[in-house]
Scaffold this active site. Structure first.
Site, PDB file in Angstrom:
ATOM      1  N   GLY A   1       6.963   0.569   2.945  1.00 47.76           N
ATOM      2  CA  GLY A   1       6.361   0.426   1.660  1.00 47.76           C
ATOM      3  C   GLY A   1       7.782   0.457   0.502  1.00 47.76           C
ATOM      4  O   GLY A   1       7.290   0.677  -0.505  1.00 47.76           O
TER       5      GLY A   1
ATOM      6  N   ASP B   1      -0.499  -1.903   0.258  1.00 46.37           N
ATOM      7  CA  ASP B   1       0.672  -1.318   0.146  1.00 46.37           C
ATOM      8  C   ASP B   1       0.932  -0.691  -1.574  1.00 46.37           C
ATOM      9  O   ASP B   1       1.094   0.456  -1.531  1.00 46.37           O
ATOM     10  CB  ASP B   1       1.968  -2.221   0.520  1.00 46.37           C
ATOM     11  CG  ASP B   1       2.035  -2.145   2.094  1.00 46.37           C
ATOM     12  OD1 ASP B   1       1.366  -1.936   2.784  1.00 46.37           O
ATOM     13  OD2 ASP B   1       3.153  -2.749   2.354  1.00 46.37           O
TER      14      ASP B   1
HETATM   15  C1  MEV Z   1       2.149  -4.273   5.786  1.00 41.63           C
HETATM   16  O1  MEV Z   1       2.305  -2.943   5.379  1.00 41.63           O
HETATM   17  C2  MEV Z   1       0.655  -4.122   6.180  1.00 41.63           C
HETATM   18  C3  MEV Z   1       0.345  -5.745   6.630  1.00 41.63           C
HETATM   19  O2  MEV Z   1      -1.082  -5.451   6.924  1.00 41.63           O
HETATM   20  C4  MEV Z   1       0.357  -6.840   5.281  1.00 41.63           C
HETATM   21  C5  MEV Z   1      -0.625  -6.591   4.235  1.00 41.63           C
HETATM   22  O3  MEV Z   1      -1.676  -5.860   4.468  1.00 41.63           O
HETATM   23  O4  MEV Z   1      -0.447  -7.126   3.252  1.00 41.63           O
HETATM   24  C6  MEV Z   1       0.854  -6.104   7.857  1.00 41.63           C
END
Ligand code: MEV
Length: 319
Positions: free
Chosen positions: A104, A149
């Protein structure tokens, strides 16, 4: 005047990728690793200093914030949100969250910058507003972000998240000891998300089943977190990793670290975040942490870190 602002990193415990398609996911803030912004009020137009960037003054005019640089975009969106026409001063950004590693860093840097710009104006941005602005910047980083995030980073609380429906804060029955291990391989979430999208397009029925299974795991995991059922939670983590492998977002290096954690007694382990590189997380009992960390380093982890999620839970951590 000198001001400070910061935001934490994050780890996704369950449900990454499927969350982009409307399934639930669970994430926790990593309050021990942070992006920090220090602002000094000066007469010059706002200049942002970040470790890997030449300082740049910002031109914030016109109707839209059409900025290709994430820091410039966040500064522009925040300035407009505050109703200001210009901001003066210098802001330096430092982050100890590794970049492109699923923790993040992009969202944390944006959140810290937004808070710093507001504080230079002697204002605070409400978290709900900041969350919306950081989400706009996440689109530059991720293409089609779910919003998980920015939400966990801005509110700095463990969340159960469904795209479009927002976040519910989760209560932990017992704290969870999490060991994070970094492959040291930088990987862009945007690329992994785009590849999953192509797979979902080519094999819609199979990938929909994988997403459904991940969604079921997340709902059971929430129940286990709330009840403090750590053994079952660990098994669910590893099951989630197997489904992420089916989505091709794991990698040999991530699989080696997952196996190393399990081999040293972790209750469960999985990749965390976009995958392909970045970090794994393993659920550990306290007395197994040292052996797990050692095994992970021997298996090639570039960094290990142990953190406790849900520290404020009512039960202690004694069993
Ligand atoms: C990224 O930390 C998490 C994902 O699921 C992408 C998102 O949720 O935007 C891969």
């Amino acid at each position: 005047m000198r001001i400070q602002a910061s935001a934490p990193g994050k780890a996704i415990l369950f449900g990454e990728h499927a969350v982009v398609y409307g399934k639930p996911a669970i994430a926790v803030p990593l309050s021990g690793i942070r992006a920090a912004a220090t602002g000094i009020a000066r007469a010059n137009p706002l200049a942002i200093f970040a470790e890997d960037l030449a300082p740049f003054p910002l031109k914030i005019g016109g109707e839209h914030c059409d900025q290709p640089n994430p820091l410039a975009l966040m500064a522009c969106l925040t300035t407009k949100h505050l109703g200001a026409t210009s901001i003066k001063g210098d802001i330096s950004i430092r982050s100890d969250i590794p970049i492109a590693s699923g923790l993040g860093s992009g969202a944390a840097v944006s959140a810290a910058l937004g808070r710093a710009i507001a504080r230079l104006h002697d204002l605070e941005i409400p978290d709900a507003d900041l969350n919306r602005l950081v989400f706009e910047v996440e689109k530059l980083h991720h293409g089609t972000p779910s919003g998980i995030d920015n939400t966990v980073v801005v509110f700095e609380m463990p969340i159960y998240f469904v795209k479009g429906a927002g976040a519910e804060f989760i209560n932990f029955g017992k704290p969870l000891r999490l060991v994070l291990a970094d492959t040291g391989i930088a990987s862009l979430t945007r690329d992994a998300v785009a590849d999953v999208r192509s797979m979902a397009h080519c094999e819609p029925a199979r990938i929909a089943r994988v997403f459904d299974e991940i969604g079921n795991i997340v709902n059971e995991a929430r129940d286990c977190i709330e009840r403090g059922a750590r053994d079952r939670l660990g098994a669910l983590m590893t099951a989630n990793h197997r489904l992420l492998q089916a989505l091709t977002v794991s990698s040999p290096e991530l699989d080696i670290l997952v196996d190393a954690a399990l081999g040293a007694g972790a209750l469960g382990a999985k990749l965390s975040g976009g995958g392909r590189g970045g970090n794994i997380i393993a659920l550990a009992e306290e007395d197994a942490v040292a052996a797990i960390e050692r095994n992970l380093l021997e298996a090639g982890a570039k960094r290990v870190m142990t953190t406790v999620a849900g520290k404020g839970s009512q039960d202690d951590d004694s069993d």
